[in-house]
Design a protein around this motif. Sequence first.
Motif, PDB file in Angstrom:
ATOM      1  N   THR A 463      37.126  36.361  30.096  1.00  0.00           N
ATOM      2  CA  THR A 463      38.096  35.601  30.873  1.00  0.00           C
ATOM      3  C   THR A 463      39.075  36.603  31.474  1.00  0.00           C
ATOM      4  OG1 THR A 463      39.925  34.002  30.765  1.00  0.00           O
ATOM      5  CG2 THR A 463      39.458  35.207  28.750  1.00  0.00           C
ATOM      6  N   THR A 464      39.739  36.211  32.550  1.00  0.00           N
ATOM      7  CA  THR A 464      40.795  37.078  33.090  1.00  0.00           C
ATOM      8  C   THR A 464      42.164  36.577  32.659  1.00  0.00           C
ATOM      9  OG1 THR A 464      40.936  35.816  35.155  1.00  0.00           O
ATOM     10  CG2 THR A 464      39.414  37.699  35.118  1.00  0.00           C
ATOM     11  N   TRP A 465      42.201  35.650  31.714  1.00  0.00           N
ATOM     12  CA  TRP A 465      43.482  35.162  31.189  1.00  0.00           C
ATOM     13  C   TRP A 465      44.306  36.358  30.717  1.00  0.00           C
ATOM     14  CZ3 TRP A 465      45.704  34.022  26.097  1.00  0.00           C
ATOM     15  CH2 TRP A 465      46.709  33.047  26.153  1.00  0.00           C
ATOM     16  N   PRO A 466      45.568  36.478  31.114  1.00  0.00           N
ATOM     17  CA  PRO A 466      46.336  37.673  30.761  1.00  0.00           C
ATOM     18  C   PRO A 466      46.283  37.969  29.264  1.00  0.00           C
ATOM     19  CG  PRO A 466      47.515  36.419  32.408  1.00  0.00           C
ATOM     20  CD  PRO A 466      46.331  35.581  32.014  1.00  0.00           C
ATOM     21  N   GLY A 467      45.964  39.210  28.945  1.00  0.00           N
ATOM     22  CA  GLY A 467      45.807  39.642  27.552  1.00  0.00           C
ATOM     23  C   GLY A 467      44.353  39.921  27.208  1.00  0.00           C
ATOM     24  N   ALA A 468      43.420  39.299  27.971  1.00  0.00           N
ATOM     25  CA  ALA A 468      41.989  39.506  27.684  1.00  0.00           C
ATOM     26  C   ALA A 468      41.501  40.781  28.371  1.00  0.00           C
ATOM     27  CB  ALA A 468      41.188  38.313  28.190  1.00  0.00           C
ATOM     28  N   LYS A 469      40.336  41.239  27.923  1.00  0.00           N
ATOM     29  CA  LYS A 469      39.749  42.426  28.555  1.00  0.00           C
ATOM     30  C   LYS A 469      39.217  42.071  29.940  1.00  0.00           C
ATOM     31  CE  LYS A 469      35.656  43.998  28.301  1.00  0.00           C
ATOM     32  NZ  LYS A 469      34.313  44.269  27.790  1.00  0.00           N
ATOM     33  N   LEU A 470      39.392  42.957  30.893  1.00  0.00           N
ATOM     34  CA  LEU A 470      38.827  42.754  32.232  1.00  0.00           C
ATOM     35  C   LEU A 470      37.330  42.487  32.105  1.00  0.00           C
ATOM     36  CD1 LEU A 470      39.320  43.063  35.361  1.00  0.00           C
ATOM     37  CD2 LEU A 470      38.516  45.417  35.078  1.00  0.00           C
ATOM     38  N   PRO A 471      36.822  41.387  32.668  1.00  0.00           N
ATOM     39  CA  PRO A 471      35.381  41.140  32.553  1.00  0.00           C
ATOM     40  C   PRO A 471      34.557  42.210  33.285  1.00  0.00           C
ATOM     41  CG  PRO A 471      36.557  39.136  33.158  1.00  0.00           C
ATOM     42  CD  PRO A 471      37.534  40.264  33.283  1.00  0.00           C
ATOM     43  N   HIS A 472      33.407  42.471  32.730  1.00  0.00           N
ATOM     44  CA  HIS A 472      32.471  43.403  33.390  1.00  0.00           C
ATOM     45  C   HIS A 472      31.571  42.643  34.343  1.00  0.00           C
ATOM     46  CE1 HIS A 472      28.833  45.729  34.069  1.00  0.00           C
ATOM     47  NE2 HIS A 472      28.137  44.809  33.398  1.00  0.00           N
ATOM     48  N   ALA A 473      31.397  43.166  35.543  1.00  0.00           N
ATOM     49  CA  ALA A 473      30.357  42.665  36.459  1.00  0.00           C
ATOM     50  C   ALA A 473      29.826  43.880  37.200  1.00  0.00           C
ATOM     51  CB  ALA A 473      30.955  41.664  37.445  1.00  0.00           C
ATOM     52  N   TRP A 474      28.555  43.845  37.532  1.00  0.00           N
ATOM     53  CA  TRP A 474      28.010  44.940  38.352  1.00  0.00           C
ATOM     54  C   TRP A 474      28.363  44.659  39.802  1.00  0.00           C
ATOM     55  CZ3 TRP A 474      27.215  49.191  36.059  1.00  0.00           C
ATOM     56  CH2 TRP A 474      26.623  49.258  34.784  1.00  0.00           C
ATOM     57  N   PRO A 529      35.891  47.275  50.255  1.00  0.00           N
ATOM     58  CA  PRO A 529      35.413  48.558  49.704  1.00  0.00           C
ATOM     59  C   PRO A 529      34.468  48.366  48.518  1.00  0.00           C
ATOM     60  CG  PRO A 529      37.795  48.626  50.093  1.00  0.00           C
ATOM     61  CD  PRO A 529      37.360  47.217  50.367  1.00  0.00           C
ATOM     62  N   VAL A 530      34.658  47.276  47.787  1.00  0.00           N
ATOM     63  CA  VAL A 530      33.737  46.984  46.672  1.00  0.00           C
ATOM     64  C   VAL A 530      33.013  45.688  47.000  1.00  0.00           C
ATOM     65  CG1 VAL A 530      33.533  46.611  44.192  1.00  0.00           C
ATOM     66  CG2 VAL A 530      35.394  48.049  45.074  1.00  0.00           C
ATOM     67  N   GLU A 531      31.685  45.782  47.068  1.00  0.00           N
ATOM     68  CA  GLU A 531      30.864  44.598  47.382  1.00  0.00           C
ATOM     69  C   GLU A 531      30.487  43.888  46.080  1.00  0.00           C
ATOM     70  OE1 GLU A 531      29.624  43.269  50.224  1.00  0.00           O
ATOM     71  OE2 GLU A 531      30.343  44.739  51.708  1.00  0.00           O
ATOM     72  N   ASP A 532      30.291  42.604  46.189  1.00  0.00           N
ATOM     73  CA  ASP A 532      29.909  41.785  45.025  1.00  0.00           C
ATOM     74  C   ASP A 532      28.577  41.120  45.367  1.00  0.00           C
ATOM     75  OD1 ASP A 532      29.990  40.211  42.712  1.00  0.00           O
ATOM     76  OD2 ASP A 532      31.346  38.719  43.604  1.00  0.00           O
ATOM     77  N   PRO A 533      27.507  41.935  45.483  1.00  0.00           N
ATOM     78  CA  PRO A 533      26.281  41.406  46.085  1.00  0.00           C
ATOM     79  C   PRO A 533      25.678  40.219  45.347  1.00  0.00           C
ATOM     80  CG  PRO A 533      25.902  43.610  45.172  1.00  0.00           C
ATOM     81  CD  PRO A 533      27.364  43.350  45.090  1.00  0.00           C
ATOM     82  N   TYR A 534      25.861  40.171  44.037  1.00  0.00           N
ATOM     83  CA  TYR A 534      25.265  39.058  43.275  1.00  0.00           C
ATOM     84  C   TYR A 534      26.227  37.887  43.118  1.00  0.00           C
ATOM     85  CZ  TYR A 534      22.565  43.187  41.992  1.00  0.00           C
ATOM     86  OH  TYR A 534      21.839  44.335  42.029  1.00  0.00           O
ATOM     87  N   GLY A 535      27.475  38.088  43.539  1.00  0.00           N
ATOM     88  CA  GLY A 535      28.476  37.029  43.378  1.00  0.00           C
ATOM     89  C   GLY A 535      28.937  36.879  41.937  1.00  0.00           C
ATOM     90  N   THR A 536      28.588  37.847  41.092  1.00  0.00           N
ATOM     91  CA  THR A 536      28.954  37.739  39.670  1.00  0.00           C
ATOM     92  C   THR A 536      30.466  37.812  39.488  1.00  0.00           C
ATOM     93  OG1 THR A 536      27.072  39.209  39.422  1.00  0.00           O
ATOM     94  CG2 THR A 536      28.187  38.560  37.405  1.00  0.00           C
ATOM     95  N   TRP A 537      31.086  38.735  40.216  1.00  0.00           N
ATOM     96  CA  TRP A 537      32.533  38.882  40.061  1.00  0.00           C
ATOM     97  C   TRP A 537      33.245  37.594  40.489  1.00  0.00           C
ATOM     98  CZ3 TRP A 537      36.017  40.699  37.304  1.00  0.00           C
ATOM     99  CH2 TRP A 537      37.359  40.688  37.694  1.00  0.00           C
ATOM    100  N   ALA A 538      32.775  37.014  41.595  1.00  0.00           N
ATOM    101  CA  ALA A 538      33.409  35.773  42.084  1.00  0.00           C
ATOM    102  C   ALA A 538      33.331  34.681  41.010  1.00  0.00           C
ATOM    103  CB  ALA A 538      32.733  35.315  43.368  1.00  0.00           C
ATOM    104  N   GLN A 539      32.251  34.707  40.238  1.00  0.00           N
ATOM    105  CA  GLN A 539      32.106  33.697  39.177  1.00  0.00           C
ATOM    106  C   GLN A 539      33.025  33.965  37.989  1.00  0.00           C
ATOM    107  OE1 GLN A 539      28.070  33.689  37.869  1.00  0.00           O
ATOM    108  NE2 GLN A 539      27.382  32.400  39.545  1.00  0.00           N
ATOM    109  N   LEU A 540      33.302  35.240  37.742  1.00  0.00           N
ATOM    110  CA  LEU A 540      34.040  35.605  36.523  1.00  0.00           C
ATOM    111  C   LEU A 540      35.544  35.691  36.713  1.00  0.00           C
ATOM    112  CD1 LEU A 540      31.762  38.502  35.177  1.00  0.00           C
ATOM    113  CD2 LEU A 540      32.221  36.344  34.005  1.00  0.00           C
ATOM    114  N   ARG A 541      36.014  35.874  37.932  1.00  0.00           N
ATOM    115  CA  ARG A 541      37.397  36.345  38.122  1.00  0.00           C
ATOM    116  C   ARG A 541      38.458  35.269  37.887  1.00  0.00           C
ATOM    117  NH1 ARG A 541      36.767  36.597  44.723  1.00  0.00           N
ATOM    118  NH2 ARG A 541      36.822  34.333  44.905  1.00  0.00           N
TER     119      ARG A 541
END
Length: 585
Positions: A463-474, A529-541
């Motif tokens: 989760t990106t809830w403040p305090g949690a670890k930044l989620p990993h996405a390729w 500058p950073v592409e999210d080709p799989y859309g994974t980041w958009a799902q996690l952020r």
Amino acid sequence: MTVAFTTDVLVVGSGPAGSSAALFLATYGVDTTVITKYSRLSDSPRAHITNQRTMEALRDVGVEDTLVAAATPWEWMGNTTFCTSLAGEELGRIPSWGTDTARRARYELQSPSPMLDAPQTVTEPILMQAAQTRGVKVRFDTEYLSHEQDDEGVTTMVKDRLTGVTYGIRSTFLVGADGARSKVAADLDLPYEGPGAVGGSMSIVFEADLTRFVEHRPAVLYWMLQPGAEREGVGLGVLRMVKPWTEWMLMWGYEVAAGPPDLSDEFIRELAVMLVGTDDFEMKVTSASPWTVNHHYATRIARGRVFCAGDAVHRHPPTNGLGSNTSIQDSYNLAWKLAHVLRGTASPALLESYDAERAPVARQIVERANASIADTGKILEALELQDTSDVGRLRAQLALRTAPGPDGERIRAQLREAIAYKEYEFDAHGVEHNHRYASGAVVPDGTPEPEFTLDRELYAQPTTWPGAKLPHAWVEVNRVKTSTLDLAGKGEFAIVTGIGGDVWANAATRVADELGLAIGVVSIGPGQPVEDPYGTWAQLREIEDSGVLVVRPDLHVAARASRAPAAADEAAEWLGAALRAVLGR
Ligand code: FDA
């Protein structure tokens, strides 16, 4: 009293906590000295399971590849086996540490880093060598004696064990990474909770080629149900791979009240033959030592300018493999804070967050590791045994495992269930990743904490809830596959935004100037500058395209805004206020 030299940070101890603290601090440019009691780093393999969160921290400081090259690979860590002996009857296996096909996917989704197995004899030299290359000074044969704090710093008295000469070292901060018998923690009078010593165990390290018993089921740990195995110790007898498949550590319990047994050659051979299940093998013992099974954690882990890390503040059995991992993660949490305070970019108030964030982790892992010993008892219960004192009944119940009929069927089902339950020890991915810090170094965004939809100990839930670890996405940078974790860290703050988040980039430049900080700017999305080709980041952020995450140097989210404000000034104000709060300025 002579002060022989001064250093910004003095670290006591060269174990996982101390050597990693030195490495992180040196990477952040902090003048650091390590003192350590003995003439060498660890000569015993002890900790070995190295989890992804630890590897992420080492990746951040450029040491991940070195450890991967030296370690036993992830693929060989599964197949934790329960048996009567290596040559004897097998009760069942549990795929472990994310090696099961379905679990592996979850591990890979959670982190760019692997799990691996590296004994302390491999890890410590890698950490310490990297630290020394980055300027850390190490003084072996140097024993911590005492310390005194004042408004400006800490004076630590040490003894040179070769000459007997005592002298003082002056530092701005002191890190007590001096292990389970920490004198630094004792001198700080840190409060501890938990029953304390709950059992005794002995570790015997030996060389023996046992390949023929294990190559068809490669694993790190083989657990033996033998008469007396459940008393004391870690729940059963253990043979642990140190080097595939020619070096081993045997673990067996002893009653603390009776004191450690005489570890004679005959006694050791007898134990080894019992756990291997045959005397048809040669062995060379390299070390044998007793240790205490502890259940003890500090509820406060720092006072003033002195910070304790590692076993100094969490003492527990090796179950779940959390000891050195947590020790390294303590140091990762502490080092950037010390660096920023020393640089003057943060006020000392930031340091209070170390205690607030890591003391709860100390408690959590001590409870988890001890609960795992108790869970091993389910294997006896599955065999409908109270204990192993009646050897005849033990044999009879084991025989039922292969017998036809309802009794056999019941025992088989119970055993499968008991072994599967051990995932809380061998696949507790959530315990390793789900930390959500609450402290002055995190700015809540007013949203409620996201619920854990799966078991929070077993499954990592980003989760990106403040305090949690930044989620990993390729994601992709200049056509290079990159983890989102690689976009931040390295001792500095970063903001992560997306399309429509330009105001944040401008705000970062302004706030960086105002606070004298480096703030990395990351923009992820199509054409960014950073592409999210799989859309994974958009799902996690969990924020809109134009929103922002403020990421701390240890890759935890410090603050977030779900979208950009209309006015640039407002963005700069929000970001400045968030960073000032985190930095205590
Ligand atoms: P550690 O004890 O390693 O180091 C303390 C350091 O302080 C040493 O360098 C010592 O010389 C120094 N020191 C002590 N007193 C001093 C003084 N007065 N002055 C100067 N120096 C002083 N963990 C894990 O994560 N995964 C695993 O798989 C396992 N497995 C495992 C198996 C077995 C058999 C054991 C006994 C333990 C484990 N562990 C583990 C636990 C792990 O070994 C333990 O948690 C770490 O070593 C703790 O690291 P520290 O750096 O805190 O202390």
